[in-house]
Each structure stands twice: as C-alpha cells, then as structure tokens.
Write an enzyme that holds these catalytic residues in place. Structure first.
Site, mmCIF file in Angstrom:
data_model
loop_
_atom_site.group_PDB
_atom_site.id
_atom_site.type_symbol
_atom_site.label_atom_id
_atom_site.label_comp_id
_atom_site.label_asym_id
_atom_site.label_seq_id
_atom_site.Cartn_x
_atom_site.Cartn_y
_atom_site.Cartn_z
ATOM 1 N N GLY A 54 0.818 -1.129 -0.096
ATOM 2 C CA GLY A 54 -0.065 0.040 -0.018
ATOM 3 C C GLY A 54 0.845 1.277 0.033
ATOM 4 O O GLY A 54 0.562 2.482 -0.681
ATOM 5 N N SER A 55 1.991 1.169 0.850
ATOM 6 C CA SER A 55 2.819 2.388 0.724
ATOM 7 C C SER A 55 3.370 2.721 -0.708
ATOM 8 O O SER A 55 3.373 3.863 -0.944
ATOM 9 C CB SER A 55 4.054 1.970 1.757
ATOM 10 O OG SER A 55 3.634 1.547 3.025
ATOM 11 N N TYR A 81 -3.588 6.762 7.581
ATOM 12 C CA TYR A 81 -2.609 6.145 7.279
ATOM 13 C C TYR A 81 -2.520 5.710 5.975
ATOM 14 O O TYR A 81 -3.493 4.897 5.457
ATOM 15 C CB TYR A 81 -2.532 4.755 8.420
ATOM 16 C CG TYR A 81 -1.242 4.322 8.312
ATOM 17 C CD1 TYR A 81 -0.149 4.834 8.932
ATOM 18 C CD2 TYR A 81 -0.900 3.038 7.310
ATOM 19 C CE1 TYR A 81 1.066 4.106 8.741
ATOM 20 C CE2 TYR A 81 0.208 2.550 7.141
ATOM 21 C CZ TYR A 81 1.369 2.933 7.908
ATOM 22 O OH TYR A 81 2.522 2.376 7.600
ATOM 23 N N ASP A 186 -8.271 5.617 -1.040
ATOM 24 C CA ASP A 186 -7.091 4.558 -0.650
ATOM 25 C C ASP A 186 -8.115 3.369 -0.057
ATOM 26 O O ASP A 186 -8.610 3.362 1.137
ATOM 27 C CB ASP A 186 -6.228 5.175 0.372
ATOM 28 C CG ASP A 186 -5.250 3.979 1.073
ATOM 29 O OD1 ASP A 186 -5.407 2.829 0.837
ATOM 30 O OD2 ASP A 186 -4.490 4.416 1.706
ATOM 31 N N GLU A 187 -7.976 2.413 -0.801
ATOM 32 C CA GLU A 187 -9.001 1.034 -0.481
ATOM 33 C C GLU A 187 -8.044 0.001 0.058
ATOM 34 O O GLU A 187 -8.407 -1.283 0.183
ATOM 35 C CB GLU A 187 -9.457 0.601 -1.848
ATOM 36 C CG GLU A 187 -10.778 1.732 -2.126
ATOM 37 C CD GLU A 187 -11.868 1.351 -1.377
ATOM 38 O OE1 GLU A 187 -12.131 0.314 -0.632
ATOM 39 O OE2 GLU A 187 -13.177 2.027 -1.492
ATOM 40 N N VAL A 188 -6.754 0.441 0.422
ATOM 41 C CA VAL A 188 -5.807 -0.906 0.760
ATOM 42 C C VAL A 188 -6.349 -1.379 1.969
ATOM 43 O O VAL A 188 -6.216 -2.941 1.842
ATOM 44 C CB VAL A 188 -4.591 0.057 0.832
ATOM 45 C CG1 VAL A 188 -3.464 -1.124 1.874
ATOM 46 C CG2 VAL A 188 -3.819 0.619 -0.136
ATOM 47 N N THR A 243 11.182 -3.429 -10.260
ATOM 48 C CA THR A 243 11.626 -4.622 -11.009
ATOM 49 C C THR A 243 10.534 -5.766 -10.696
ATOM 50 O O THR A 243 10.217 -6.489 -11.855
ATOM 51 C CB THR A 243 13.034 -4.967 -10.592
ATOM 52 O OG1 THR A 243 13.900 -3.800 -10.864
ATOM 53 C CG2 THR A 243 13.474 -6.083 -11.454
HETATM 54 C C1 PLP Z 1 -5.282 2.446 4.313
HETATM 55 C C2 PLP Z 1 -4.036 2.000 4.102
HETATM 56 N N1 PLP Z 1 -3.128 2.427 3.233
HETATM 57 C C3 PLP Z 1 -1.820 2.147 3.023
HETATM 58 C C4 PLP Z 1 -1.349 1.249 3.955
HETATM 59 C C5 PLP Z 1 0.018 0.731 3.726
HETATM 60 O O1 PLP Z 1 0.313 -0.573 3.329
HETATM 61 P P1 PLP Z 1 1.361 -1.376 3.314
HETATM 62 O O2 PLP Z 1 1.728 -1.815 4.746
HETATM 63 O O3 PLP Z 1 1.019 -2.667 2.601
HETATM 64 O O4 PLP Z 1 2.730 -0.447 2.762
HETATM 65 C C6 PLP Z 1 -2.221 0.862 4.917
HETATM 66 C C7 PLP Z 1 -1.589 -0.138 5.995
HETATM 67 O O5 PLP Z 1 -2.125 -0.366 6.980
HETATM 68 C C8 PLP Z 1 -3.393 1.037 5.207
HETATM 69 O O6 PLP Z 1 -4.308 0.630 6.061
#
Ligand code: PLP
Length: 386
Positions: A54-55, A81, A186-188, A243
C-alpha cells in the site's frame, strides 16, 4: 481461499516466474489488471499500475497526480494512514508517524468522527463541519487551483475505524468536480470485499478518479495496485517503476483471491457475519464499562474503549491489555486510533457465524479480566504497539 491461492501459486511456479513487467508481458498481470478495471470502476477508461505494498502505491499515486496535473498540493486527512515510506508517510496524518513524517505539500483536513466530533459540538453536524474545513483549506493553505488530488480512506482505519456516512464522500466528490481536483480513494485496508462491497466507497455511490488497492489483493503475497486514467498512469515513462512489481506469482495469487471471494460468496458473508458481530459486540456494552462505542461496517469493526463513559476518556493502556489477554485466549485483535484505544476487528472474510460468536465470547472474557485487574501492567513490558 488459502488452497485456491496456493494452487494458483504452484501452477504459476510451473509456468515460470522469472520475467517481470519491465521486460515482458506477464499474463497473470494483464488478466488481473482487466479484473481490477471491472471491479473498481473509475471515471475515465482505466489502466493499472502495480506495486508491492500500500505504501509504494500511495507514493506512486502522489507522484503521478502531481506530474500529470502540474499541481503540487494534495489534500489528505488527520488520522489517515497511507503507508510507511517517506512519500506515503507524508500523505498520512496519523499521530504515530508525527515523529518522522515530513508532510511537505500534503495538507491535512479534519476527518469526521461521530463519537468524538472533530469540529462540531453536535456529532450530527461534524461531517458538514469537516467538509467546510476542506473548503476553507482549498481557499487558503492548499489552494484549489494548485491541488492535484484529495486522497481519502472510505473508512479511516488506523485513525480508529471511523466510518463517515455516504454524504461525506459525496461532499468530497462534489468539491473535486467543482474545482477540477482528482478524487483518489485509498482502499488498501477496506477494499477487496471487506465492507460487503468490492470497495468501501461503493456504498456512497461516488466514482473516483483513482483507486489504490493492496493488502488482501495479493492473497498473502506482496502486491498493490493503482487503478487510474491512462493519461495519469502513463504521464512519463519509468516514473514509478519497480523490477518485481506485477510479478507472475503475486498476480496469480491475486487472481485466485478474487475468484475465491466471488465463488465463496465472501462479500455477502462479510456483510452477514459483520452484522452479527456488531450485535454481539454491542451486547458487551451493558456488561463492560470500558466499552464506549461499537462501529464500522461489514468486517471492518472498531470498539472504542474509555476509562469513563461520560467523559469519554481514552483507555489506551487498557486497550493494549485487552489485545494481550485476547491473544492469550486465542483471539487476534489489534489496537488503532490516535489514542491507541480502539480495538480493530478485521477478521478474514471467510469467518463463520460460530467463530464470530466465539470471538465475542473471548473479548467478553478479556474485557472482564482487564476490568477486574487480572492483567498485570508488566504483562505488556515485552510488547510495543504504536
Ligand atoms: C489505508 C491504508 N493505506 C496504506 C497502507 C500501507 O500498506 P502497506 O503496509 O502494505 O505498505 C495501509 C496499511 O495499513 C493502510 O491501512
């Protein structure tokens, strides 16, 4: 679910894993991109960018929208976050990251909170007040004409499982359309079926410009994605290139996960078992003075713990103890929130009703043990949260 992902990974191992998207067409990546475009509709015809977490996806999104629009600012929210890399932490607004995040041109607006209103005295007016604050920022420190995107979580998760009503996202969408600002969601954490819909924002009926996916997307393997318009994702060659992003194994696992969510009816399950959990958790309120609020939807639930219900004093230390005791009793829950006093309940989407009931019973016991002083302070000494 697990056996489907495992079978897909094993089959892909036989077919080959060595070429990445940088040098070859990776069939599972193409197939997965096509599936994601179907299940995450955006305003324009879409393409997909792949990453590992997600980051990196949020960081890529920020770079892409700034380059594509020529606008430096991005508006995000206090409590959000968006990741742990410098670029994604800059977008975040969480107190846990305040010691290292350098926000630069990412401006943070207040996020609505129905239990502890961010701005309004009356919780019912908090969403409108937060939308007004966004409007004010867009005329002052984050000028609309210089703002590339508004990036928002449909349910703010690490911020404390804050689930605004549909009107909030609709309000943000209206502001974005009026000002020519991109709406990025952000749907992570809550995407991929967890709320009962494929994506958390779909309940609000909004259509974003970009969607960010991660976590469950890879069925346990590292995989993230940004679904967005070609004009943005292709703004420059090699602008956010990794990569092994979109590698065959992760994408095969991702496809298998989507198939499993669909074939096993996991979105319906998330909704039904989520409703059952909410009822069970609300049932704890009468017995446990620590329980201040129960909220969320589908299988994204939060239980806010307070030392005093009338004053709503955050009970962060007790929350950590409840997590510790629950783990001893066999239940994994986490704590989130700006005061670390919200139990996060985000179980697997295949959770059965009986397992949900068992989880509530364990929490009942863990709360009791903490309230009765049966969990010693030094029990937490070897553990650290944020
Ligand atoms: C809403 C959201 N976005 C991004 C992230 C970051 O994801 P990652 O830990 O896979 O880098 C998180 C992680 O908790 C998250 O909850």
């Amino acid at each position: 679910m697990e056996h489907r992902a495992r079978a897909a990974i094993e089959a892909q191992l036989e077919r080959g894993t060595y070429a990445g998207l940088v040098s070859a067409v990776v069939e599972p990546a193409v197939e997965l991109a096509e599936r994601l475009i179907e299940l995450a509709p955006i305003r324009e015809s879409a393409k997909v960018w792949f990453g590992h977490s997600g980051s990196d996806a949020n960081e890529a999104l920020a770079r892409l929208v700034r380059r594509a629009t020529g606008r430096p600012h991005i508006l995000t929210f206090v409590g959000a976050y968006h990741g742990a890399t410098d670029g994604s932490a800059a977008l975040s607004g969480h107190s846990a990251q305040a010691r290292y995040a350098d926000s630069g041109t990412a401006t943070k607006a207040p996020f609505p909170n129905a239990y502890r209103p961010s701005l309004a005295a009356d919780p019912e007016r908090d969403e409108a007040a937060c939308l007004a604050a966004v409007e004010e920022l867009l005329t002052t420190t984050c000028p609309a004409a210089e703002t590339a995107a508004i990036l928002v979580e449909p349910i703010q998760s690490d911020g404390g499982i804050l689930a605004p009503s549909p009107a909030f996202l609709q309000g943000l969408e209206a502001i974005c359309r009026r000002e020519g600002i991109l709406l990025a969601i952000d749907e992570v954490k809550v995407g991929m079926g967890r709320t009962g819909d494929w994506l958390g924002h779909q309940a609000a009926g909004v259509t974003p410009d970009l969607v960010v996916l991660g976590k469950a997307l890879g069925g346990g393997l590292p995989l993230s994605a940004v679904v967005g318009p070609a004009a943005i994702l292709d703004v420059e060659p090699a602008i956010a290139l990794f990569t092994t992003a979109g590698n065959a194994l992760s994408c095969a696992a991702g496809l298998a996960s989507i198939e499993a969510i669909e074939a096993d009816g996991m979105r319906d399950n998330a909704r039904a078992v989520g409703d059952r959990l909410v009822a069970g958790l609300r049932g704890l309120t009468g017995r446990h003075p620590l329980v201040g609020d129960v909220r969320g939807r589908g299988l994204v639930l939060g239980v806010e713990l307070v030392a005093d219900r009338a004053a709503k004093t955050p009970a962060g230390h007790e929350t950590a103890k409840v997590c510790f005791r629950a783990a001893e009793l066999g239940l994994a829950v986490f704590y989130v929130g700006m005061e670390s006093n919200v139990l996060e309940i985000t179980p697997p989407l295949c959770l059965r009703a009986a397992e949900a009931d068992e989880g509530v019973a364990i929490l009942d016991r863990a709360l009791d043990d903490v309230e009765q002083g049966r969990v010693a302070d030094d029990a937490l000494a070897d553990y650290a949260g944020w």
